[in-house]
Write an enzyme that holds these catalytic residues in place. Structure first.
Site, PDB file in Angstrom:
ATOM      1  N   HIS A 287       0.937  -1.209  -0.041  1.00  0.00           N
ATOM      2  CA  HIS A 287      -0.201  -0.030  -0.275  1.00  0.00           C
ATOM      3  C   HIS A 287       1.082   1.176   0.000  1.00  0.00           C
ATOM      4  O   HIS A 287       1.417   1.398  -1.030  1.00  0.00           O
ATOM      5  CB  HIS A 287      -1.035  -0.002   1.306  1.00  0.00           C
ATOM      6  CG  HIS A 287      -1.891   0.798   1.348  1.00  0.00           C
ATOM      7  ND1 HIS A 287      -2.468   1.810   0.279  1.00  0.00           N
ATOM      8  CD2 HIS A 287      -3.168   1.101   2.460  1.00  0.00           C
ATOM      9  CE1 HIS A 287      -3.449   2.611   0.799  1.00  0.00           C
ATOM     10  NE2 HIS A 287      -3.755   2.067   1.831  1.00  0.00           N
ATOM     11  N   HIS A 326      -2.091  -2.042  -9.830  1.00  0.00           N
ATOM     12  CA  HIS A 326      -3.101  -1.465  -8.984  1.00  0.00           C
ATOM     13  C   HIS A 326      -4.271  -2.483  -9.152  1.00  0.00           C
ATOM     14  O   HIS A 326      -4.537  -2.928 -10.017  1.00  0.00           O
ATOM     15  CB  HIS A 326      -3.283  -0.084  -9.419  1.00  0.00           C
ATOM     16  CG  HIS A 326      -4.027   0.644  -8.311  1.00  0.00           C
ATOM     17  ND1 HIS A 326      -5.248   0.472  -7.941  1.00  0.00           N
ATOM     18  CD2 HIS A 326      -3.633   1.570  -7.421  1.00  0.00           C
ATOM     19  CE1 HIS A 326      -5.699   1.257  -6.985  1.00  0.00           C
ATOM     20  NE2 HIS A 326      -4.670   2.075  -6.649  1.00  0.00           N
ATOM     21  N   ASP A 382       2.788   5.656  -6.846  1.00  0.00           N
ATOM     22  CA  ASP A 382       4.093   5.674  -6.224  1.00  0.00           C
ATOM     23  C   ASP A 382       5.367   5.447  -6.853  1.00  0.00           C
ATOM     24  O   ASP A 382       6.238   5.251  -6.282  1.00  0.00           O
ATOM     25  CB  ASP A 382       3.841   4.384  -5.235  1.00  0.00           C
ATOM     26  CG  ASP A 382       2.976   4.699  -3.768  1.00  0.00           C
ATOM     27  OD1 ASP A 382       2.957   6.062  -3.578  1.00  0.00           O
ATOM     28  OD2 ASP A 382       2.347   3.648  -3.696  1.00  0.00           O
TER      29      ASP A 382
HETATM   30  N1  CMC Z   1       5.230  -6.814 -10.753  1.00  0.00           N
HETATM   31  C1  CMC Z   1       5.015  -7.821 -11.377  1.00  0.00           C
HETATM   32  N2  CMC Z   1       4.071  -8.692 -11.277  1.00  0.00           N
HETATM   33  C2  CMC Z   1       2.821  -8.262 -10.676  1.00  0.00           C
HETATM   34  C3  CMC Z   1       2.737  -7.030  -9.993  1.00  0.00           C
HETATM   35  C4  CMC Z   1       4.194  -6.125 -10.041  1.00  0.00           C
HETATM   36  N3  CMC Z   1       4.154  -5.081  -9.366  1.00  0.00           N
HETATM   37  N4  CMC Z   1       1.689  -6.628  -9.690  1.00  0.00           N
HETATM   38  C5  CMC Z   1       0.689  -7.690 -10.259  1.00  0.00           C
HETATM   39  N5  CMC Z   1       1.552  -8.644 -10.633  1.00  0.00           N
HETATM   40  C6  CMC Z   1       1.254  -9.694 -11.439  1.00  0.00           C
HETATM   41  C7  CMC Z   1       0.879 -10.962 -10.446  1.00  0.00           C
HETATM   42  O1  CMC Z   1       1.916 -11.738 -10.151  1.00  0.00           O
HETATM   43  C8  CMC Z   1      -0.343 -11.516 -10.909  1.00  0.00           C
HETATM   44  O2  CMC Z   1       0.260 -12.375 -11.937  1.00  0.00           O
HETATM   45  P1  CMC Z   1      -0.328 -14.052 -12.237  1.00  0.00           P
HETATM   46  O3  CMC Z   1      -1.776 -13.586 -12.696  1.00  0.00           O
HETATM   47  O4  CMC Z   1       0.449 -14.611 -13.395  1.00  0.00           O
HETATM   48  O5  CMC Z   1      -0.389 -14.433 -10.920  1.00  0.00           O
HETATM   49  C9  CMC Z   1      -0.917 -10.383 -11.608  1.00  0.00           C
HETATM   50  O6  CMC Z   1      -0.089  -9.530 -11.780  1.00  0.00           O
HETATM   51  C10 CMC Z   1      -2.267 -10.070 -10.808  1.00  0.00           C
HETATM   52  O7  CMC Z   1      -1.733  -9.614  -9.638  1.00  0.00           O
HETATM   53  P2  CMC Z   1      -2.648  -9.563  -8.062  1.00  0.00           P
HETATM   54  O8  CMC Z   1      -1.466  -9.729  -7.070  1.00  0.00           O
HETATM   55  O9  CMC Z   1      -3.542 -10.628  -8.270  1.00  0.00           O
HETATM   56  O10 CMC Z   1      -3.073  -8.049  -8.308  1.00  0.00           O
HETATM   57  P3  CMC Z   1      -3.654  -7.180  -6.736  1.00  0.00           P
HETATM   58  O11 CMC Z   1      -4.753  -6.462  -7.374  1.00  0.00           O
HETATM   59  O12 CMC Z   1      -3.998  -8.093  -5.838  1.00  0.00           O
HETATM   60  O13 CMC Z   1      -2.578  -6.535  -6.651  1.00  0.00           O
HETATM   61  C11 CMC Z   1      -1.199  -4.653  -5.920  1.00  0.00           C
HETATM   62  C12 CMC Z   1      -2.287  -4.944  -6.682  1.00  0.00           C
HETATM   63  C13 CMC Z   1      -1.062  -3.125  -6.087  1.00  0.00           C
HETATM   64  C14 CMC Z   1      -0.744  -5.106  -4.756  1.00  0.00           C
HETATM   65  C15 CMC Z   1       0.020  -5.237  -7.070  1.00  0.00           C
HETATM   66  O14 CMC Z   1      -0.051  -4.904  -8.452  1.00  0.00           O
HETATM   67  C16 CMC Z   1       1.458  -4.967  -6.553  1.00  0.00           C
HETATM   68  O15 CMC Z   1       1.971  -5.848  -5.563  1.00  0.00           O
HETATM   69  N6  CMC Z   1       2.172  -3.693  -6.972  1.00  0.00           N
HETATM   70  C17 CMC Z   1       3.529  -3.575  -6.432  1.00  0.00           C
HETATM   71  C18 CMC Z   1       3.177  -2.733  -5.153  1.00  0.00           C
HETATM   72  C19 CMC Z   1       2.838  -1.196  -5.396  1.00  0.00           C
HETATM   73  O16 CMC Z   1       3.368  -0.570  -6.305  1.00  0.00           O
HETATM   74  N7  CMC Z   1       1.656  -1.035  -4.652  1.00  0.00           N
HETATM   75  C20 CMC Z   1       1.279   0.352  -4.509  1.00  0.00           C
HETATM   76  C21 CMC Z   1      -0.074   0.366  -5.048  1.00  0.00           C
HETATM   77  S1  CMC Z   1      -0.794   2.073  -5.593  1.00  0.00           S
HETATM   78  C22 CMC Z   1      -0.696   3.111  -3.937  1.00  0.00           C
HETATM   79  C23 CMC Z   1      -1.487   2.523  -2.977  1.00  0.00           C
HETATM   80  O17 CMC Z   1      -2.300   1.642  -2.956  1.00  0.00           O
HETATM   81  O18 CMC Z   1      -0.990   2.859  -1.720  1.00  0.00           O
END
Ligand code: CMC
Length: 455
Positions: A287, A326, A382
């Protein structure tokens, strides 16, 4: 023959000849052969309407199972609108791009809470109130001095905001509008002061008191950076960057920390305690902690030449590309576009460096790679904020604190909306129990300490 029931449990209404039927979901339970008509209002069904769907008399009713709330609306809100597919973000209907360009942070904070932009009189009174509540009790300095020199600033902020609750016991009276008003003013006014005191504690520098002649952002920078000069004068590019970043981070509808504030606030605790819960949620690397994680990732990569190998590693599952992806935005995060532009301005004033080159290379390669394209992973807010904060010489561990200062405005608007929403009750999700069935207690311990039974 299949029965047809309404959501309230009665037979489905025959609407033939009575105009268009209200939108509804017709479902048939294959366990019983019964059909149900469940009203659709505002594009949603009520999960509670599923309760009437039972497989037999002992069944407590059908639940919807939604870990991490991927498709569950927990409230009706008028505050923030996001269209993740089209990359749209609006506060109270106003596009984020216009607010970032033209509004002040305190104007946005007012807008989030009250629903409309302030009149000049309202704005002047609001700025005055916030400005004159920026001081914290002197005991606060002793409280912060109790933390170790290397304590994480988010741990300190979370504890400090929770501690504020003990200074204002009347804040518990959350259904008194005057108490709510003063709590909102105090939190928006004092969180920057506490954040700046935390910064000075980390650096071993004396605390700088607020300067009521400065604007919200400039006063914050003054409390952070002022040394011996009698009057602090900030770099105007930095002040404007802070103001814009505060606006961009002010609210983001039902994200992890806002849900935490609403959920904790639903127990009717005081707003300081509810906001402390939001700060704890924001601290996590998935987050608000992502801006810190982006910079740590860039430091680890160390050289633009190593970017392709890093991206390959991410694709093989060795970690995530922090600052990408996201839950809601499946196209470019609209805030990221503004922040990228802002990063260019800030970097132009302090000079391009290797970290920015690495970030640009990461973005360039990821945006052409099928792994990221197919998963709709774009830079989020971010990705660039850390670079801006670093250019301004904030320590990496402090980045999320800057996010928390701004989000306090959104948390409070969401907290109050929740409190005044007659449909809300204490948050209490259900579960699907998948553990053991009843079994008799049979310990394998050699020694058990049993509390003696009371007489
Ligand atoms: N790098 C590489 N792969 C990713 C990433 C990433 N940053 N984000 C998602 N994926 C992949 C994930 O491995 C999955 O692949 P597969 O379908 O092959 O298993 C697919 O994309 C879907 O990911 P998810 O985990 O189901 O997506 P989510 O909606 O649960 O997660 C997230 C959203 C923001 C937690 C995630 O994209 C992430 O961890 N990003 C990096 C951390 C980040 O930048 N967070 C800031 C978010 S914006 C500000 C805030 O909210 O505070």
């Amino acid at each position: 023959m299949a029965d047809t029931m309404t959501a309230g449990g009665g037979p489905a209404t025959d609407v033939a000849g009575g105009g268009a039927a209200p939108p509804a979901l017709e479902v048939r339970d294959t366990r019983t052969g019964k059909s149900y008509t469940i009203p659709i209002v505002d594009g949603a069904i009520r999960a509670n309407d599923l309760k009437q769907i039972k497989s037999g008399p002992d069944d407590q009713g059908l639940l919807s199972y939604d870990p991490a709330f991927l498709n569950t609306a927990a409230c009706r809100s008028k505050i923030t609108f996001i269209d993740g597919d089209r990359g749209i973000l609006r506060y109270r209907g106003y596009p984020i791009e216009q607010l970032a360009e033209k509004a002040s942070f305190l104007e946005v904070a007012w807008l989030l809470r009250h629903g409309d932009l302030p009149t000049q009189t309202e704005y002047d009174a609001w700025v005055h109130e916030v400005t004159y509540h920026t001081y914290v009790h002197e005991n606060f300095k002793k409280f912060l001095e109790g933390f170790r020199y290397d304590a994480h600033p988010m741990s300190m902020l979370c504890s400090a905001v929770a501690a504020l609750s003990s200074f204002y016991p009347a804040a518990k009276d959350i259904f008194d509008p005057l108490q709510r008003d003063i709590s909102v003013i105090r939190l928006i006014a004092k969180v920057p002061t506490i954040a700046a005191f935390i910064y000075r504690h980390m650096k071993g520098l004396p605390f700088v008191y607020p300067d009521n002649e400065l604007s919200y952002s400039e006063n914050f920078l003054s409390m952070v950076a002022r040394m011996s000069q009698p009057k602090y004068k900030s770099n105007p590019t930095f002040t404007r960057a802070i103001e814009i970043l505060f606006i961009l981070h002010a609210d983001h509808e039902q994200n992890c920390s806002t849900s935490a504030v609403r959920s904790v606030g639903s127990s009717q605790v005081d707003p300081y305690s509810a906001v402390a819960a939001g700060i704890a949620a924001l601290y996590g690397p998935l987050h608000g902690g992502a801006n810190e994680a982006v910079l740590r990732m860039i430091e680890e990569i160390g050289d633009p030449k190593r970017v392709p190998a890093f991206i390959e590693g991410v694709k093989k599952g060795s970690g995530r590309l922090m600052g990408f992806g996201h839950r809601v935005y499946k196209s470019y995060d609209p805030r990221a576009k503004i922040v990228k532009h802002l990063a260019d301005e800030v970097v132009a004033s302090v000079g391009m460096d290797r970290d920015l080159e690495i970030a640009l290379e990461l973005e360039r390669i990821a945006l052409q790679d099928d792994y990221f394209i197919s998963r709709k992973l774009y830079p989020n807010v971010d990705f660039y904020t850390g670079l801006i904060y670093r250019s301004m010489k904030f320590p990496t561990s402090f980045f999320t604190v800057l996010f928390a200062i701004a989000r306090t405005a959104g948390w409070l608007a969401q907290w109050e909306e929740m409190l005044l929403d007659k449909e809300q009750k204490i948050a209490r999700p259900r579960q699907l129990y998948v553990g053991s069935a009843e079994r008799p207690y049979a310990s394998t311990l050699a020694k058990v300490i049993v509390t003696p039974a009371r007489n």
